[in-house]
Scaffold this motif. Structure first.
Motif, PDB file in Angstrom:
ATOM      1  N   HIS A  26       0.837  -1.200   0.000  1.00 46.02           N
ATOM      2  CA  HIS A  26       0.000   0.000   0.000  1.00 46.02           C
ATOM      3  C   HIS A  26       0.878   1.259   0.000  1.00 46.02           C
ATOM      4  O   HIS A  26       0.581   2.262   0.666  1.00 46.02           O
ATOM      5  N   ASP A  29      -0.299   5.027  -0.763  1.00 41.05           N
ATOM      6  CA  ASP A  29      -1.083   5.657   0.292  1.00 41.05           C
ATOM      7  C   ASP A  29      -0.222   5.973   1.507  1.00 41.05           C
ATOM      8  O   ASP A  29      -0.440   6.978   2.199  1.00 41.05           O
ATOM      9  N   SER A 154      -3.369   0.198  -3.476  1.00 41.57           N
ATOM     10  CA  SER A 154      -3.545   1.472  -2.797  1.00 41.57           C
ATOM     11  C   SER A 154      -4.616   2.285  -3.517  1.00 41.57           C
ATOM     12  O   SER A 154      -4.904   2.054  -4.693  1.00 41.57           O
TER      13      SER A 154
END
Length: 472
Positions: A26, A29, A154
């Motif tokens: 991820h 983000d 993400s």
């Protein structure tokens, strides 16, 4: 003021803590969150090499579960041993409001959880040479290549995909891992779109053989079903209309999608069926739909459209339109004035591609669903409250919070919670984007048999209404 003073005292008394946000999971983000911290004057570092960490607590694990772990090179490090200590704790602690006499969702605004970052924290020191000062780096120059691969785990990566699709590029996705590949786009364009989203790109010759092509979502967003009331604070009803506004912000501003506003009258008149929309999104709220409007929702799904239904209103409409047999179960005293829970994911489901095995969701007096088919996300057998205020949570045990059910040639994506809540629940928003991008589904005979015929729909008192009443 008392709550603020208490939080300051709690921050001063807390041990020095080091938060670690992984950049390999991820990552886009996580970089967005780091950029937010840096904009507020927070000093940030990165691990220079793979590093052993003692007393590491992964996000979402019990406080007693700390132990040794190895964090990869590039992991972001944010220590509370700096002047912005209280702000770091307010944004990154799992339960920054612990000990406060507050029963409102601001005690559960944990960016580290709700943005869906991977990592955790330790109270033990890191070796001095392990961390180097860092800032969010600029995306490297994009090579000239036939296609470009990037992570789809993400909201940043998914936003790049939707923007490329709207712009006419071809985008394909690998099931489960969620990896994305774009072709038919020039390097300058994809670099311009990827940079503000912190998405790293790799040049490739072609999409992987397992990748499935995606279509550009064209969304119809249903208007509020009740008229807005204005007036002095305490008399207006903005809380009943927040969900739709948050959804519009996510779809238009963060994803760059084509979104048509659709009134109940237009829905009843057949405008949805006649449009080129691929998805109908019903945000939470209050009100009723006419039989003609419900028939239009039913026909849209039967013809292959995706219906995204949110909260109490979404559930009520989906039931009355004959798209689901899912029901709400009695809350048995459960109250959640804005609390964060850890839920488990079926990573093989298209709505969970790239999301991993777990998710952190914010429950603000949302419906408690009875067990149903098509569960993409559900509470564990022992509900896991991580932050905020809630009581009598036993009723949540094993209850689903996201359902993906076939409806004719289309699908119903039902969210018990709001995946666009206040515009900062990026982890949950990924599942909503996945619903808009998911490949078509074919219903089973059993699922078709389970459908009911449309009827008039009335929503129970919505979560938005209860939140508004609590403020007053």
């Amino acid at each position: 003021l008392r709550a603020w003073a208490a939080s300051r005292r709690a921050a001063a008394a807390a041990p020095r803590r080091i938060f670690l946000l992984r950049a390999d999971l991820h990552g886009a983000d996580a970089a967005t969150l780091v950029g937010r911290l840096e904009a507020d004057g927070v000093r940030v570092g990165r691990l220079a090499a793979d590093t052993g960490v003692e007393g590491f607590h992964a996000f979402g694990t019990p406080l007693v579960a700390g132990g040794p772990a190895v964090l990869p090179a590039g992991t972001w490090t944010i220590t509370t041993a700096q002047p912005t200590r209280a702000w770091v704790q307010a944004l990154l602690e799992e339960n920054a409001g612990r000990g406060l006499l507050s029963a409102y969702d601001d005690t559960s605004w944990s960016n580290s959880l709700l943005m869906g970052t991977a990592g955790g924290w330790t109270d033990g020191p890191l070796a001095p040479a392990a961390t180097t000062p860092a800032t969010v780096p600029a995306i490297p120059p994009v090579p000239i290549a036939p296609a470009y691969a990037f992570a789809g785990d993400s909201l940043g990566g998914l936003s790049l995909a939707t923007r490329l699709l709207v712009g006419g590029a071809a985008v394909a996705r690998v099931p489960v891992t969620g990896e994305l590949t774009a072709s038919g786009v020039d390097p300058a364009t994809i670099a311009r779109l990827a940079a503000p989203l912190h998405v790293a790109l790799a040049g490739v010759d072609a999409p992987p053989a397992a990748a499935v092509p995606l279509r550009a979502p064209h969304v119809a967003l249903l208007d509020d079903l009740v008229r807005s009331v204005t007036g002095p604070p305490g008399q207006e009803d903005s809380g009943r209309h927040e969900s739709r506004a948050w959804m519009a912000f996510l779809l238009r501003d963060r994803l760059g999608l084509t979104v048509d506003d659709l009134s109940p009258a237009q829905l009843a008149a057949g405008d949805l069926t006649a449009s080129s929309a691929s998805a109908l999104v019903i945000a939470d709220g209050e009100g009723t739909l006419s039989p003609a409007a419900l028939a239009a929702v039913h026909a849209f799904a039967q013809a292959g459209g995706t219906v995204v239904a949110v909260g109490a209103l979404g559930l009520s409409v989906a039931q009355a339109a004959g798209l689901t047999t899912a029901v709400e179960q009695p809350p048995a005293g459960f109250v959640s004035a804005g609390a964060t829970f850890a839920v488990q994911l079926d990573g093989s489901a298209p709505l969970a591609w790239g999301a991993g095995g777990s998710l952190f969701v914010l429950d603000a007096d949302d419906p408690v669903l009875a067990p149903a088919s098509g569960a993409v996300a559900h509470h564990p057998a022992t509900p896991q409250l991580l932050g905020g205020y809630a009581r009598d949570t036993a009723v949540l045990a094993a209850s689903p919070v996201v359902l993906d059910q076939p409806a004719g040639a289309g699908r119903l994506a039902l969210f018990a919670f709001d995946p666009a809540y206040r515009g900062y629940v990026d982890g949950a928003s990924r599942l909503l984007v996945n619903a808009l991008l998911a490949p078509a589904t074919t219903p089973t005979a059993a699922a078709q048999t389970a459908r009911t015929t449309p009827a008039s729909a009335g929503a129970r008192r919505s979560a938005a209404s209860r939140r508004s009443a609590r403020r007053r």
